[in-house]
Write a protein that holds these residues in place. Structure first.
Motif, PDB file in Angstrom:
ATOM      1  N   LYS A  25     -49.800   6.499 -23.198  1.00  0.00           N
ATOM      2  CA  LYS A  25     -50.370   6.012 -24.459  1.00  0.00           C
ATOM      3  C   LYS A  25     -49.809   4.670 -24.938  1.00  0.00           C
ATOM      4  N   TYR A  26     -48.485   4.600 -25.059  1.00  0.00           N
ATOM      5  CA  TYR A  26     -47.917   3.407 -25.710  1.00  0.00           C
ATOM      6  C   TYR A  26     -47.886   2.205 -24.787  1.00  0.00           C
ATOM      7  N   VAL A  27     -47.900   2.466 -23.486  1.00  0.00           N
ATOM      8  CA  VAL A  27     -47.997   1.350 -22.533  1.00  0.00           C
ATOM      9  C   VAL A  27     -49.282   0.568 -22.821  1.00  0.00           C
ATOM     10  N   PHE A  28     -50.393   1.302 -22.945  1.00  0.00           N
ATOM     11  CA  PHE A  28     -51.677   0.629 -23.096  1.00  0.00           C
ATOM     12  C   PHE A  28     -51.917   0.173 -24.530  1.00  0.00           C
ATOM     13  N   GLU A  29     -51.466   0.946 -25.494  1.00  0.00           N
ATOM     14  CA  GLU A  29     -51.641   0.500 -26.880  1.00  0.00           C
ATOM     15  C   GLU A  29     -50.871  -0.797 -27.130  1.00  0.00           C
ATOM     16  N   LYS A  30     -49.704  -0.918 -26.498  1.00  0.00           N
ATOM     17  CA  LYS A  30     -48.948  -2.162 -26.675  1.00  0.00           C
ATOM     18  C   LYS A  30     -49.619  -3.350 -26.001  1.00  0.00           C
ATOM     19  N   MET A  31     -50.470  -3.045 -25.014  1.00  0.00           N
ATOM     20  CA  MET A  31     -51.266  -4.127 -24.408  1.00  0.00           C
ATOM     21  C   MET A  31     -52.445  -4.503 -25.308  1.00  0.00           C
ATOM     22  N   GLY A  32     -52.643  -3.729 -26.375  1.00  0.00           N
ATOM     23  CA  GLY A  32     -53.783  -3.980 -27.255  1.00  0.00           C
ATOM     24  C   GLY A  32     -55.035  -3.255 -26.816  1.00  0.00           C
ATOM     25  N   LEU A  33     -54.850  -2.174 -26.038  1.00  0.00           N
ATOM     26  CA  LEU A  33     -56.008  -1.444 -25.509  1.00  0.00           C
ATOM     27  C   LEU A  33     -56.235  -0.132 -26.253  1.00  0.00           C
ATOM     28  N   PRO A  34     -57.466   0.133 -26.676  1.00  0.00           N
ATOM     29  CA  PRO A  34     -57.770   1.434 -27.271  1.00  0.00           C
ATOM     30  C   PRO A  34     -57.409   2.569 -26.314  1.00  0.00           C
ATOM     31  N   PHE A  35     -56.839   3.624 -26.878  1.00  0.00           N
ATOM     32  CA  PHE A  35     -56.344   4.727 -26.057  1.00  0.00           C
ATOM     33  C   PHE A  35     -56.582   6.044 -26.780  1.00  0.00           C
ATOM     34  N   ARG A  36     -56.938   7.090 -26.019  1.00  0.00           N
ATOM     35  CA  ARG A  36     -56.968   8.445 -26.572  1.00  0.00           C
ATOM     36  C   ARG A  36     -56.213   9.378 -25.636  1.00  0.00           C
ATOM     37  N   GLN A  37     -55.399  10.249 -26.233  1.00  0.00           N
ATOM     38  CA  GLN A  37     -54.724  11.261 -25.422  1.00  0.00           C
ATOM     39  C   GLN A  37     -55.728  12.342 -25.060  1.00  0.00           C
ATOM     40  N   MET A  38     -55.901  12.556 -23.766  1.00  0.00           N
ATOM     41  CA  MET A  38     -56.885  13.527 -23.295  1.00  0.00           C
ATOM     42  C   MET A  38     -56.251  14.851 -22.862  1.00  0.00           C
ATOM     43  N   HIS A  39     -54.964  15.036 -23.149  1.00  0.00           N
ATOM     44  CA  HIS A  39     -54.345  16.352 -23.002  1.00  0.00           C
ATOM     45  C   HIS A  39     -54.366  17.055 -24.365  1.00  0.00           C
ATOM     46  N   SER A  40     -53.764  16.399 -25.350  1.00  0.00           N
ATOM     47  CA  SER A  40     -53.555  17.012 -26.675  1.00  0.00           C
ATOM     48  C   SER A  40     -54.684  16.677 -27.630  1.00  0.00           C
ATOM     49  N   LYS A  77     -59.954  -4.029 -16.892  1.00  0.00           N
ATOM     50  CA  LYS A  77     -60.169  -4.238 -18.329  1.00  0.00           C
ATOM     51  C   LYS A  77     -61.137  -3.251 -18.974  1.00  0.00           C
ATOM     52  N   PRO A  78     -60.804  -1.962 -18.956  1.00  0.00           N
ATOM     53  CA  PRO A  78     -61.667  -0.993 -19.638  1.00  0.00           C
ATOM     54  C   PRO A  78     -61.597  -1.190 -21.155  1.00  0.00           C
ATOM     55  N   ASP A  79     -62.566  -0.613 -21.855  1.00  0.00           N
ATOM     56  CA  ASP A  79     -62.556  -0.660 -23.319  1.00  0.00           C
ATOM     57  C   ASP A  79     -61.775   0.506 -23.905  1.00  0.00           C
ATOM     58  N   LEU A  80     -61.485   1.493 -23.056  1.00  0.00           N
ATOM     59  CA  LEU A  80     -60.764   2.679 -23.524  1.00  0.00           C
ATOM     60  C   LEU A  80     -60.026   3.299 -22.338  1.00  0.00           C
ATOM     61  N   VAL A  81     -58.781   3.714 -22.610  1.00  0.00           N
ATOM     62  CA  VAL A  81     -58.065   4.493 -21.599  1.00  0.00           C
ATOM     63  C   VAL A  81     -57.832   5.885 -22.186  1.00  0.00           C
ATOM     64  N   GLY A  82     -58.120   6.916 -21.395  1.00  0.00           N
ATOM     65  CA  GLY A  82     -57.891   8.291 -21.832  1.00  0.00           C
ATOM     66  C   GLY A  82     -56.898   8.945 -20.904  1.00  0.00           C
ATOM     67  N   SER A  83     -55.684   9.213 -21.419  1.00  0.00           N
ATOM     68  CA  SER A  83     -54.661   9.795 -20.567  1.00  0.00           C
ATOM     69  C   SER A  83     -53.647  10.514 -21.456  1.00  0.00           C
ATOM     70  N   GLY A  84     -52.380  10.500 -21.085  1.00  0.00           N
ATOM     71  CA  GLY A  84     -51.404  11.319 -21.807  1.00  0.00           C
ATOM     72  C   GLY A  84     -50.378  10.526 -22.592  1.00  0.00           C
ATOM     73  N   ILE A  85     -49.402  11.247 -23.135  1.00  0.00           N
ATOM     74  CA  ILE A  85     -48.390  10.631 -23.999  1.00  0.00           C
ATOM     75  C   ILE A  85     -47.562   9.601 -23.237  1.00  0.00           C
ATOM     76  N   LYS A  86     -47.348   9.831 -21.942  1.00  0.00           N
ATOM     77  CA  LYS A  86     -46.518   8.899 -21.185  1.00  0.00           C
ATOM     78  C   LYS A  86     -47.240   7.567 -20.986  1.00  0.00           C
TER      79      LYS A  86
END
Ligand code: ICS
Length: 476
Positions: free
Chosen positions: A423-438, A412-421
């Motif tokens: 992003k939407y998996v975690f955002e749909k879980m309601g988790l803050p996300f930032r793309q750390m490639h682009s 249960k992190p407060d933020l996930v930083g990863s890629g486009i593949k």
């Protein structure tokens, strides 16, 4: 206690591995670890073949050669040689920015492809390639060179792009560089980096008109100018009195590649993708190199002091002054964002450098990395990573989509930083996300220009009121 946490996280790994058949379980176990004080037991296996059937985030050799290393050289036309898809789907999404007049001295926004058809597969594509190169120099006479980046079928059908390149180098009076980066080579984009480095070594470096080396001339290696990163890095280095004459490869020119060795010092940011050429320049031309990290004020300061130590007193004095000047500015940024972000937990999963290089920037904001891992890093990268991590940090190499999802659900992190593949998996879980490639269409994140943007973006993600008002539709 920490030892209980380490134990719990080790159990989590075991639990997640349960879904796999025995052989896959045994393989994947070697790629997952928990950081312990003495890291003799936390080293993960890396740079191995992905378990077939697992959802991996990795790319291919073509991605590493065309997308990463060659693509940002702006005054060369890069031909994606083969069927249209590889070029089309890798077009313009890495955000390696370049200045210049499009079509005149900047071809980065274009996508050139030989668009293989059935007849090219059957009869070979060499003739077509020759014709394309002729067309390219006719349409774009200012193009300083042409690179030919092989896609899978080119290697499979046995085309001889090397001989085409030799002929066309003669005929067009500019370097035409064959890059044998068929996607099937190796196990990830990492081999594509290596192949691309080798092509620079064999066809470009030391082969142009040489220039004089000034006493403060330096090169930046492995900064691809994502969202303007290289410009932000260059700015600081010039403020301390150094002269950035090469960037490999972000907003780069052919001349910068030809003369990359003609500097007093090469500074390498992304070790993973360009250590090959940094080593080669040292061995062949005696050009020294130094690793640095321009993410967040703590690491920038550390890096600047290391860099300045290679130069004279005037540079050292400038460096003290520049650090002092920006420290005050960065403190203001920290004063604003740290109270909003302190204690927030972050999980990262990126390519071959950022999973370690951004740790300090998060820590400058009081955030804590609880899990990190690479898609395609090698042993040397993990060795550089362990000292950056706190005990109990989960480490995952070439993590599968399922594993990462399960780890995130549990930790249960407060933020996930990863890629486009991801992003939407975690955002749909309601988790803050930032793309750390682009950088999620933002940036730069490097340098003193980048840190305020990084801090604002992380705050925007973590503290967005959106998360309170959405609930995944499948959650009752
Ligand atoms: Fe280096 Mo995406 Fe770089 Fe790194 Fe590399 Fe890639 Fe990107 Fe990522 C890269 S070169 S494209 S820093 S700019 S292949 S973000 S290793 S995976 S972490």
């Amino acid at each position: 206690s920490i030892s209980e946490m380490i134990q719990a996280r080790k159990e989590l790994v075991n639990q997640v591995l349960e879904v796999y058949p025995e052989k896959a379980k045994k393989n994947r176990r070697q790629h997952l670890a928990v950081k312990e004080e003495d890291c003799s037991s936390c080293a993960v296996k890396s740079n191995g073949k992905t378990v077939p059937g697992i959802m991996t985030a990795r790319g291919c050799a073509y991605a590493g050669a065309k997308g990463v290393v060659w693509g940002p050289v702006k005054d060369i036309v890069h031909i994606s040689h083969g069927p249209v898809g590889c070029g089309f789907y890798s077009w313009a999404n890495r955000r390696n920015l370049a200045e210049g007049e499009v079509g005149i001295d900047n071809f980065v926004p274009f996508q050139f492809t030989s668009d293989f058809q059935e007849s090219d597969i059957i009869y070979g594509g060499d003739k077509k390639l020759e014709k394309i190169i002729e067309e390219v120099v006719e349409l774009f006479p200012n193009a300083k060179g042409v690179s030919v980046l092989s896609e899978c079928p080119v290697g499979l059908i046995g085309d001889d792009i090397e001989s085409v390149a030799r002929r066309m180098t003669e005929k067009t009076q500019r370097p035409v560089v064959p890059v044998r980066c068929e996607g099937f080579r190796g196990i990830s984009q990492s081999l594509g980096h290596h192949i691309a480095n080798d092509a620079i070594r064999d066809h470009i470096i030391g082969k142009g008109p040489e220039r004089e080396i000034g006493p403060y001339d330096i090169g930046i290696i492995g900064d691809y100018n994502i969202g303007g990163d290289a410009w932000a890095s260059k700015k600081i280095l010039e403020e301390i009195g150094l002269n950035v004459v090469n960037i490999w490869t972000g907003d780069s020119t052919l001349e910068m590649l030809q003369n990359g060795h003609l500097v007093k010092l090469n500074l390498i940011h992304c070790y993973r993708s360009m250590n090959y050429m940094a080593n080669y320049m040292e061995e062949t031309y005696g050009t020294p190199w130094l690793e640095f990290n321009f993410f967040g004020p703590t690491k920038i300061k550390e890096s600047l002091l290391n860099i300045a130590a290679h130069f004279d007193d005037s540079i050292r004095e400038n460096t003290q002054r520049v650090i002092a000047k920006y420290e005050a500015q960065m403190q203001k940024v920290i004063d604003i964002y740290r109270p909003r972000l302190a204690g927030k937990k972050v999980m990262l999963y990126v390519g071959g450098l950022r999973p370690r290089h951004v740790v300090g920037a998060y820590e400058d904001l009081g955030m804590e990395i609880i899990g990190t891992g690479y898609e395609f890093a090698h042993k040397e990268d993990y060795e550089r990573t362990y000292p950056q991590l706190k005990e109990g940090t989960l480490i995952y190499d070439d993590v599968s989509a399922l594993e990462l999802e399960e780890f995130v659900k549990d930790l249960k992190p407060d933020l996930v930083g990863s890629g486009i593949k991801e992003k939407y998996v975690f955002e749909k879980m309601g988790l803050p996300f930032r793309q750390m490639h682009s950088w999620d269409y933002s940036g730069p994140y490097h340098g003193y220009d980048g840190f305020p943007i990084f801090a604002r973006d992380m705050d925007m993600a973590v503290n967005s009121p959106t998360w309170k008002s959405i609930k995944a539709p499948w959650v009752k």
